[in-house]
Design a protein around this motif. Structure first.
Motif, PDB file in Angstrom:
ATOM      1  N   GLY A 189       3.472  13.586  16.768  1.00 27.44           N
ATOM      2  CA  GLY A 189       2.904  13.452  15.421  1.00 27.44           C
ATOM      3  C   GLY A 189       3.947  13.096  14.384  1.00 27.44           C
ATOM      4  O   GLY A 189       4.749  12.192  14.573  1.00 27.44           O
ATOM      5  N   HIS A 190       3.946  13.862  13.287  1.00 28.75           N
ATOM      6  CA  HIS A 190       4.814  13.546  12.151  1.00 28.75           C
ATOM      7  C   HIS A 190       6.289  13.761  12.436  1.00 28.75           C
ATOM      8  O   HIS A 190       7.135  13.350  11.664  1.00 28.75           O
ATOM      9  N   SER A 191       6.593  14.448  13.521  1.00 33.04           N
ATOM     10  CA  SER A 191       8.002  14.630  13.857  1.00 33.04           C
ATOM     11  C   SER A 191       8.624  13.282  14.222  1.00 33.04           C
ATOM     12  O   SER A 191       9.839  13.146  14.244  1.00 33.04           O
ATOM     13  N   GLY A 192       7.785  12.304  14.514  1.00 31.72           N
ATOM     14  CA  GLY A 192       8.309  10.992  14.909  1.00 31.72           C
ATOM     15  C   GLY A 192       8.865  10.995  16.312  1.00 31.72           C
ATOM     16  O   GLY A 192       9.571  10.078  16.717  1.00 31.72           O
ATOM     17  N   GLN A 193       8.564  12.032  17.070  1.00 29.08           N
ATOM     18  CA  GLN A 193       9.140  12.183  18.394  1.00 29.08           C
ATOM     19  C   GLN A 193       8.062  12.235  19.464  1.00 29.08           C
ATOM     20  O   GLN A 193       6.877  12.236  19.164  1.00 29.08           O
ATOM     21  N   VAL A 194       8.494  12.280  20.708  1.00 32.18           N
ATOM     22  CA  VAL A 194       7.566  12.390  21.828  1.00 32.18           C
ATOM     23  C   VAL A 194       7.887  13.668  22.595  1.00 32.18           C
ATOM     24  O   VAL A 194       9.058  13.969  22.846  1.00 32.18           O
TER      25      VAL A 194
END
Lengths: 661, 190
Positions: free
Chosen positions: A84-89
């Protein structure tokens, strides 16, 4: 001793001291209770005692046994979930639901040294939009690369809804290698889906805007605002998207949503839904209805059926125009040449999922009660015979809804996404009813509803969007967790519920709180399809895949080379020291640190952090990093290893001195 | 409208139904002879969310004019569906509205074997999104949760749905409740 839900609510209300009106009813028809305990476990006396003391049922223990993975044993599947908003997977093991890794993708990730002075800075910098560095994303749909419609375990693609970008993660080292900004749109949604051989990564826009992000007033919405379906050409050999060979198909401003690629018989086609054919633009301050209600007026929106093979050919034939350096097939051409065809889809649809056999597309009507099953062969015949009921205002032909569908399945209120198993069942997430609806593709009937907690968005099945789903698990990705976990302030974790689909009845095995970002979608791959490395080749630059020209393969080759105001430091790291460990430069010098880990053993990782210069890289075995910065602050700055590498880890340090002017 | 809201605020109102789990657990316990048997499940399988006082269900339960509706929601096992975050628009017939139905209709629908029919009727009172009364225009149609449509009429600023008058509207935390003076009966499906 068991509390009924009603009693539990009363207690909750009483404790809170709030006047509460509570109602509790079990949904007997649709909500199956736990499987009756059989006593088959033959639990020992001490286990029984433990179960009693912890208030666990046999069903609980059975679920625990099904999800417990003893130390030293790996999981059976791996989930790649959007962060999500963390920009991570997020990488999660199944069935344990243990978090294995958080891969830095669109946002800096300090542990992996992603975005802190090393080579990865270039990947993040390439993701700039309009020249602006962007340090967050709204990661939506991770998609695994496919070969012949099956996951091949080589690459993962994710899109950033917020800023219209797509990233490529290499699954040999689980590192993000490329971020590609879409030059045409300001937001996307239907990405990053792949065709069965990963020739293209598909990214469709969400909120319409003038292509190329030019200014046009909202009064020009219908004339100048557009959507696109991007087809990013993937070069598997290089492991990168080839922007030069990519193209876009211009779409009407209907607010395209989710997309999926055809498979088997429908390979070469893509399907995209849309939810605002009303072209509502809000205007709440002027007393106009918000987009929410403006976009919900029509009974039908449009499923977009795209013949991307044909689009590819037309682009090759020079029929595309160029906007911001990107080839765009104009809407007029697409409508005339049969690249784009529309067909009605009930009421603000959301999911768009091609069945494993490639013969149908399932669309959930968000404000409808059905899943609609579109028959590919019927649609193909209508398109081939040019049998349309009309055209939209942009000249795009429209098929007759009834002639295009195989049928509709009564699902419940708020059906969204659909995934599949290996036994001919489909599983649709139903947001408003907060259930997973299992239905038969053959009989087109709902057979079971499983209540989930709470309000499921996406749903995912083990290899469930390939040509050969595994049918073992489904994961309900619930948007709300409410009373499921210990409280952590008003921002609650989301809840992934692992569902066992092997029995006659679906059964929730475990709740997994996701405390990072707003996870959106995920995919689950069998572990044995992944072949990750445990070390890089000595001196390898992970972003080129080759031994770096500046790699230092032996300690004796370490050196400091000064050339005017540029200082090149050729440096090595091995347990437990850096060579060199004293570096002195002058204020204003440009410093390039070429740093190679001489380790080759598994899990022997170092880090390199330079105090006060915001430099921190991770040095996995064999890895080479190039760090560049300007020594613009005079003083003494210790540098040190940031990964607990050995008994003398704290001693793995040195000094960087900047002599004032 | 204020009256309804104040009813909710008055105190603890509770509606509890027989839990099938409870029933299963007790019958299973009865059949197990000696050792104390653990609870059959501590994982609630219902998806009934925790209720806040402004939830649509809380509002209905707190209103003395909607006891029949609440009874019907329970009988049809439809409470969790209108309790969840939605957003939903619920048309809530008063007790008097139910009383206007032909004698025996309500009692008939409340029979266990008529649960599906009752559920259809209740679903015909529910739709997604928040539709404020002021936002309706004469002739609007709404697609209801049972898949059928209702028709809105606006005359002299007064809103009615399929001829039932909206007599009050209460904004809920998970949507909006429009109190109506007649029960909406879904047309026979083809």
């Amino acid at each position: 001793m068991q509390l009924s839900i009603g009693k539990a609510l009363v207690m909750g209300g009483a404790v809170l001291g709030v006047a509460v009106a509570a109602a509790s009813c079990e949904n007997k028809a649709e909500q199956k209770g736990p499987q009756a305990a059989s006593g088959a476990l033959g639990a020992s006396a001490s286990l029984k005692q433990l179960m009693d003391s912890r208030g666990l049922s046999e069903a609980d223990v059975e679920a625990a046994v099904k999800t417990y993975v003893p130390g030293g044993k790996g999981d059976e599947y791996m989930i790649f979930a959007s962060g999500g908003h963390s920009g991570q997977v997020l990488v999660i093991g199944v069935p344990s639901m243990r978090l294995l890794k958080v891969i830095g993708v669109f946002s800096p990730e300090p542990w992996q040294g992603y975005g802190y002075g090393g080579e990865s800075d270039k990947v993040l910098a390439a993701g700039a939009q309009n020249g602006k560095k962007i340090s967050w994303a709204d990661v939506h749909h991770p998609n695994l690369s496919e070969t012949k419609g099956d996951y091949d375990g080589q690459f993962l693609f994710v899109n950033d809804k917020a800023n219209g970008r797509v990233a490529v993660v290499d699954l040999t080292d689980f590192v993000t290698k490329q971020i590609v900004p879409n030059p045409l749109v300001a937001s996307d949604h239907g990405g990053a889906f792949v065709d069965p051989n990963t020739e293209y990564v598909i990214e469709t826009s969400q909120y319409p805007a003038p292509l190329g992000r030019a200014y046009e007033p909202l009064s020009e919405y219908k004339n100048k605002y557009r959507g696109v379906a991007m087809f990013w050409k993937f070069d598997r050999q290089k492991g990168r998207i080839d922007v030069e060979k990519s193209f876009a198909v211009e779409l009407p401003p209907y607010t395209q949503d989710l997309a999926d690629a055809g498979k088997l018989g429908s390979d070469g086609w893509a399907f995209i839904n849309s939810f605002n054919t009303e072209m509502a633009i809000g205007g709440t301050l002027e007393g106009k209805p918000p987009i929410e209600s403006g976009a919900s007026k029509n009974d039908m929106d449009y499923l977009h059926v795209i013949n991307w093979k044909k689009a590819e050919q037309l682009v090759k034939d020079g029929k595309a125009t160029t906007i911001k350096g990107m080839k765009v097939l104009p809407l007029k051409v697409s409508g005339e040449e049969g690249v784009l065809t529309l067909v009605g889809e009930p009421k603000s649809p959301h999911g768009c999922d091609v069945t494993p056999d490639g013969t149908a597309v399932v669309v959930g009507g968000k404000l409808d009660t059905h899943a609609t099953v579109y028959d590919f062969a019927k649609m193909k015949a209508l398109i081939d015979q040019k049998k349309f009921e009309g055209k939209d205002d942009y000249g795009v032909p429209i098929m007759n809804f009834k002639e295009a569908i195989r049928g509709q399945v009564e699902i419940g209120l708020g059906p969204l996404h659909t995934v599949f198993d290996d036994k001919g069942f489909a599983y649709t997430s139903v947001f408003i009813e907060s259930v997973v609806a299992k239905w038969s593709l053959k009989d087109m009937k709902t057979v079971e509803k499983l209540p989930v907690h709470y309000n499921i968005g996406h749903i995912m099945a083990a290899e469930g969007d390939t040509v050969s789903p595994d049918g073992k698990y489904v994961v309900a990705m619930n948007k709300m967790s409410m009373d499921r976990f210990s409280k952590v302030g008003p921002l609650y974790p989301q809840n992934f519920q692992l569902v066992d689909t092997t029995g006659d009845q679906m059964r929730i095995l475990i709740d997994a709180p996701i405390g990072i970002g707003e996870p959106h979608y995920s995919q689950m791959i069998k572990i044995d399809k992944l072949k990750p490395i445990s070390a890089y080749k000595p001196g390898e630059n992970p972003y080129t895949g080759h031994v770096d020209p500046n790699a230092v393969l032996k300690e004796k080759d370490a050196k400091i080379v000064r050339n005017g105001t540029t200082v090149d430091v050729y440096m090595t790291a091995i347990r437990s020291h850096f060579v060199p460990d004293q570096i002195e430069v002058n204020e204003g010098d440009t410093v390039n640190i070429h740093l190679t880990s001489l380790e080759s053993a598994e899990d022997q990782v170092h880090g390199f952090a330079l105090n006060m210069y915001n430099v921190n890289v991770s040095l996995e075995p064999g890895k080479h990093e190039n760090i560049s910065f300007k020594a613009d602050v005079p003083g003494v700055f210790p540098f040190f290893c940031t990964e607990f590498c050995s008994a003398l880890h704290l001693e793995m340090a040195g000094y960087f001195l900047v002599k004032p002017k | 409208m204020n009256k309804l809201v104040s009813m909710v605020g008055l105190g603890l109102v509770l509606v509890a139904c027989n839990s099938p789990q409870g029933t299963a657990a007790s019958s299973a316990a009865a059949s197990t002879a000696a050792a104390p048997s653990p609870a059959k499940s501590t994982t609630p399988q219902s998806n009934m969310p925790p209720l806040d006082p402004k939830n649509i269900v809380s509002i209905a339960v707190g209103s003395k004019d909607h006891t029949t509706l609440v009874t019907a929601l329970k009988a049809a096992d439809y409470v969790p569906s209108v309790a969840n975050p939605g957003p939903l628009t619920v048309f809530a017939p008063t007790n008097a509205a139910f009383d206007k139905l032909p004698a025996g209709t309500v009692d008939g629908l409340l029979k266990p074997e008529k649960k599906e029919d009752l559920r259809e009727v209740l679903k015909y009172h529910v739709t997604t999104s928040v539709y404020e009364a002021e936002g309706f225009k004469d002739g609007d149609t709404l697609s209801m949760a049972n898949g059928q449509k209702t028709k809105i009429a606006v005359k002299d600023g007064k809103v009615s749905i399929n001829g039932a008058n909206v007599v009050a509207s209460i904004r809920a935390s998970n949507g909006i409740v429009h109190v109506v003076d007649a029960v909406l009966l879904p047309p026979k499906k083809e």
